[in-house]
Design a protein around this motif. Structure first.
Motif, short mmCIF file in Angstrom:
data_model
loop_
_atom_site.label_atom_id
_atom_site.label_comp_id
_atom_site.label_asym_id
_atom_site.label_seq_id
_atom_site.Cartn_x
_atom_site.Cartn_y
_atom_site.Cartn_z
N CYS A 254 0.83 -1.22 0.00
CA CYS A 254 0.00 0.00 0.00
C CYS A 254 0.85 1.26 0.00
N GLU A 255 2.13 1.16 0.30
CA GLU A 255 3.03 2.29 0.09
C GLU A 255 3.27 2.35 -1.42
N ARG A 256 2.29 2.88 -2.13
CA ARG A 256 2.37 2.89 -3.61
C ARG A 256 3.43 3.87 -4.09
N PHE B 32 14.90 9.99 0.75
CA PHE B 32 14.68 11.13 1.64
C PHE B 32 13.24 11.08 2.16
N TYR B 33 13.09 11.25 3.48
CA TYR B 33 11.75 11.46 4.04
C TYR B 33 11.36 12.89 3.70
N THR B 34 10.25 13.07 2.98
CA THR B 34 9.94 14.37 2.40
C THR B 34 8.51 14.82 2.71
N ASN C 170 1.04 14.92 2.08
CA ASN C 170 1.54 13.56 2.21
C ASN C 170 2.91 13.66 2.86
N ASP C 171 3.42 12.53 3.40
CA ASP C 171 4.79 12.53 3.96
C ASP C 171 5.55 11.31 3.45
N PRO C 172 5.77 11.25 2.13
CA PRO C 172 6.37 10.05 1.54
C PRO C 172 7.88 9.96 1.74
N VAL C 173 8.39 8.79 1.38
CA VAL C 173 9.82 8.59 1.18
C VAL C 173 10.07 8.79 -0.31
N THR C 174 10.98 9.71 -0.65
CA THR C 174 11.34 9.93 -2.05
C THR C 174 12.62 9.16 -2.36
N PHE D 162 21.60 3.86 6.39
CA PHE D 162 20.22 4.29 6.64
C PHE D 162 19.74 5.23 5.53
N PHE D 163 18.60 4.90 4.96
CA PHE D 163 17.97 5.68 3.89
C PHE D 163 18.83 5.75 2.61
N GLN D 164 19.57 4.65 2.38
CA GLN D 164 20.22 4.49 1.09
C GLN D 164 19.77 3.14 0.52
N SER E 179 15.42 1.10 5.38
CA SER E 179 14.35 2.02 5.79
C SER E 179 13.20 1.17 6.30
N GLY E 180 12.13 1.82 6.70
CA GLY E 180 10.94 1.09 7.16
C GLY E 180 10.25 1.79 8.30
N TYR E 181 8.97 1.49 8.43
CA TYR E 181 8.11 2.20 9.37
C TYR E 181 8.15 1.57 10.76
N LEU F 260 12.17 -3.77 0.49
CA LEU F 260 12.47 -4.29 -0.83
C LEU F 260 11.35 -3.82 -1.75
N TYR F 261 11.70 -3.10 -2.79
CA TYR F 261 10.69 -2.59 -3.73
C TYR F 261 10.49 -3.65 -4.81
N VAL F 262 9.47 -4.48 -4.64
CA VAL F 262 9.26 -5.64 -5.50
C VAL F 262 8.61 -5.20 -6.81
N LEU G 276 6.46 7.79 15.05
CA LEU G 276 6.36 7.77 13.59
C LEU G 276 4.95 8.21 13.24
N LEU G 277 4.83 9.21 12.41
CA LEU G 277 3.53 9.83 12.16
C LEU G 277 2.74 9.09 11.10
N SER G 278 1.41 9.21 11.19
CA SER G 278 0.52 8.58 10.24
C SER G 278 -0.35 9.64 9.57
N LYS H 69 12.82 19.66 10.73
CA LYS H 69 14.19 19.24 10.40
C LYS H 69 14.30 18.67 8.99
N PHE H 70 13.16 18.40 8.37
CA PHE H 70 13.18 17.92 6.98
C PHE H 70 12.82 19.05 6.01
N CYS H 71 12.83 20.30 6.48
CA CYS H 71 12.53 21.45 5.62
C CYS H 71 13.73 22.39 5.58
N1 THG Z 1 8.49 3.47 3.76
C1 THG Z 1 8.21 3.72 2.46
N2 THG Z 1 7.11 4.38 2.09
C2 THG Z 1 6.27 4.82 3.05
C3 THG Z 1 6.51 4.62 4.41
C4 THG Z 1 7.68 3.91 4.77
N3 THG Z 1 5.14 5.49 2.67
C5 THG Z 1 4.12 5.72 3.63
C6 THG Z 1 4.65 6.09 4.99
N4 THG Z 1 5.67 5.12 5.38
C7 THG Z 1 5.24 7.48 4.95
N5 THG Z 1 5.55 7.98 6.27
C8 THG Z 1 6.79 7.81 6.87
C9 THG Z 1 6.93 8.23 8.18
C10 THG Z 1 8.16 8.08 8.83
C11 THG Z 1 9.23 7.54 8.14
C12 THG Z 1 9.09 7.12 6.86
C13 THG Z 1 7.87 7.27 6.20
C14 THG Z 1 10.56 7.38 8.81
N6 THG Z 1 10.96 8.32 9.67
C15 THG Z 1 12.17 8.21 10.47
C16 THG Z 1 11.88 8.77 11.85
O1 THG Z 1 11.03 9.65 11.94
O2 THG Z 1 12.52 8.33 12.77
C17 THG Z 1 13.41 8.94 10.01
C18 THG Z 1 13.51 9.48 8.68
C19 THG Z 1 14.84 10.17 8.42
O3 THG Z 1 15.61 10.42 9.38
O4 THG Z 1 15.12 10.49 7.26
O5 THG Z 1 11.27 6.44 8.56
O6 THG Z 1 7.97 3.65 5.95
N7 THG Z 1 9.04 3.27 1.52
#
Ligand code: THG
Length: 375
Positions: free
Chosen positions: A62-64, A94-96, A107-111, A177-179, A195-197, A205-207, A244-246, A264-266
Motif C-alpha cells: 500500500c506504500e504505492r 529522503f523522508y519528504t 503527504n509525507d512520503p519517502v522519495t 540508513f535511507f540508502q 528504511s521502514g516504518y 524491498l521494492y518488488v 512515527l507519524l501517520s 528538520k526535513f525542511c
Molecule cells: N516506507 C516507504 N514508504 C512509506 C513509508 C515507509 N510510505 C508511507 C509512509 N511510510 C510514509 N511515512 C513515513 C513516516 C516516517 C518515516 C518514513 C515514512 C521514517 N521516519 C524516520 C523517523 O522519523 O525516525 C526517520 C527518517 C529520516 O531520518 O530520514 O522512517 O515507511 N518506503
C-alpha cells in the motif's frame, strides 16, 4: 458486540502478497491508498513483542509508488517539497514532507532517487498522484507520471540484517540508513533500501513485478525459519512509541510540516521552486503555535482512537490526541497529539477526554523510544 466487517471489492485492491498474508492468519486489515494493509496477526501486543525480538515480513504494498520520469523530473520533485533536494544523489531515499500552495501537508512520503531523471515517491495515504499530474499539466512539464507495478515488502526487526544477508548476500549489511542498492532475485534487479516504518531497523524491498511477490515471500520465510521470522505489519504500539507519524491520523492538510515536528526535513529557503515555499516562509517567521508531541495517558488501556480526543488543561482545550495504544513496555497508554504552545513543554501535566472518561496525562517532547525508559 461484533465489530462490523469490511466489504471487499475490486476497489479495495489486493497485493502480490495477499494470499501469503491470509495463509499466515492475518486477523485485521485497514485500507490504505485503496489497498489492503494488514494491522494484526496475533494481537497488537504480541506482534509488537515479536517485532522487537525477531524479524518480520511486512506486506506494505500500500506504500504505492508515484513514478516521475523525464527531463523535468528533478524540477517537479522539488516543486512538491520544502526539503532541499539539490544535493540528493542517486541511491538515496529522503523522508519528504509534501505541501500544497498554502504550506498544508498533502503527504509525507519517502522519495527515492533512482536516476537523475527518475524518482519514486513512496506515498502515505492520500492520492498524491492527482496533485502531481495536475502540476505537470499546469506547468507543461516534460515528465511521465504513473503508478508502476512496484510493491514494497519490509523486513523489520533486530534480525533483519541476518535474514536479508542470507537471501541477498553479506554486502546488504553495509547499506546505510535511507540508502539503497540493487539486489538480484531470480534474474531480476530489485531496489533494497535500509528504511521502514519501525524503530527496530531493517529494509524495504521494492518488488517490481507482481509475479515475484510469492517467490520472494517464500524465499525469505524459508531462509529465516530458525530466526523465527513471521508475517507482521506496521505495529500501532511500536510506531506511537517511536513517534512515527501517520498521515490522515496525526496530520492533515490543515497542518504545516513545522506543526508536525518535521521542521528538520525542511530547508524552505533553499527549496527553490517548492509551490508552498512562500506560504511556509511567511509562517516560519512566527513559528508554529501548536506541535506534535508524545503523550502518556494514565490508567487502564484506552480503546482505539478513531476520532480526535480533546486535551484539556484548566478546563480549556489545549490540543487533541490522534493516535493511542497501551504499551506493555512503557506501562502506560502511549499517544500522539497536537498540543498548543502554552502546554507543549516537556513534562506538562494535562488531561485527555477519552471515551473511557477523563484521564491524567503528560506531554513529552521526544518519543518514548528516544526517552528510553521502557520497563
Ligand atoms: N516506507 C516507504 N514508504 C512509506 C513509508 C515507509 N510510505 C508511507 C509512509 N511510510 C510514509 N511515512 C513515513 C513516516 C516516517 C518515516 C518514513 C515514512 C521514517 N521516519 C524516520 C523517523 O522519523 O525516525 C526517520 C527518517 C529520516 O531520518 O530520514 O522512517 O515507511 N518506503
Amino acid at each position: 458486540m461484533q465489530a462490523p466487517l469490511l466489504s471487499i471489492s475490486r476497489r479495495t485492491r489486493k497485493t502480490p502478497f495477499s494470499r501469503r498474508v491470509e495463509a499466515a492468519g492475518v486477523k485485521a486489515y485497514t485500507v490504505y491508498n485503496h489497498m489492503l494493509l494488514p494491522t494484526v496477526f496475533d494481537t497488537v501486543e504480541a506482534d509488537c513483542r515479536h517485532l522487537k525480538t525477531h524479524v518480520q515480513l511486512w506486506d506494505v504494498s500500500c506504500e504505492r509508488q508515484v513514478e516521475i520520469r523525464g527531463p523535468d523530473a528533478a524540477r517537479l520533485t522539488q516543486m512538491l517539497t520544502p526539503r532541499d533536494l539539490s544535493k540528493m544523489t542517486v541511491g538515496k531515499c529522503f523522508y519528504t514532507p509534501m505541501v500544497d500552495e498554502t504550506g498544508g501537508m498533502l503527504n509525507d512520503p519517502v522519495t527515492v532517487k533512482l536516476a537523475e531523471d527518475r524518482y519514486w515517491i513512496s506515498i502515505a495515504d492520500s492520492d498524491l498522484l492527482f496533485w502531481i499530474k495536475g502540476l505537470t499539466h499546469a506547468y507543461r512539464l516534460e515528465v511521465d507520471i504513473d503508478e508502476p507495478d512496484v510493491s514494497p515488502l519490509a523486513i523489520q526487526g533486530p534480525r533483519a540484517d541476518d535474514l536479508a544477508a542470507r537471501v541477498f548476500g553479506e554486502s546488504v549489511r553495509s547499506i546505510r540508513f535511507f540508502q539503497f542498492v540493487h539486489v538480484e532475485f531470480q534474474g531480476k534487479k530489485l531496489v533494497l533500501a535500509r528504511s521502514g516504518y519501525s524503530k527496530q531497523g531493517g529494509f524495504e524491498l521494492y518488488v517490481e513485478g507482481s509475479e515475484l511477490g510469492e517467490p520472494l515471500w517464500d524465499a525469505l520465510m524459508d531462509a529465516g525459519e530458525d530466526l523465527n521470522v513471521r508475517a507482521g505489519c506496521p505495529n500501532l504500539i511500536e510506531r506511537i512509541e517511536g513517534l512515527l507519524l501517520s498521515y490522515g491520523n496525526d496530520m492533515t492538510r490543515n497542518n504545516t510540516p513545522h506543526e508536525c515536528g518535521l521542521g528538520k526535513f525542511c530547508q524552505t529557503q533553499a527549496a527553490i521552486g517548492c509551490v508552498g515555499r512562500d506560504a511556509l516562509l511567511r509562517v516560519a517567521t512566527e513559528g508554529p503555535v501548536r506541535q506534535i508531541r508524545s503523550i502518556g495517558i494514565e490508567g487502564d488501556p484506552v480503546p482505539a482512537c478513531d476520532e480526535l480526543w480533546p486535551i484539556i488543561a484548566d478546563g480549556k482545550q489545549v490540543g487533541t490526541v490522534s493516535s493511542a495504544a497501551y504499551s506493555p513496555d512503557f506501562g502506560i497508554n502511549v499517544a500522539v497529539g497536537m498540543v498548543r504552545m502554552t502546554h507543549w513543554d516537556d513534562g506538562t501535566r494535562v488531561q485527555v477526554d477519552t471515551p473511557h472518561g477523563m484521564r491524567a496525562a503528560t506531554v513529552w517532547e521526544k518519543s518514548f523510544t528516544d526517552r528510553g525508559n521502557a520497563r
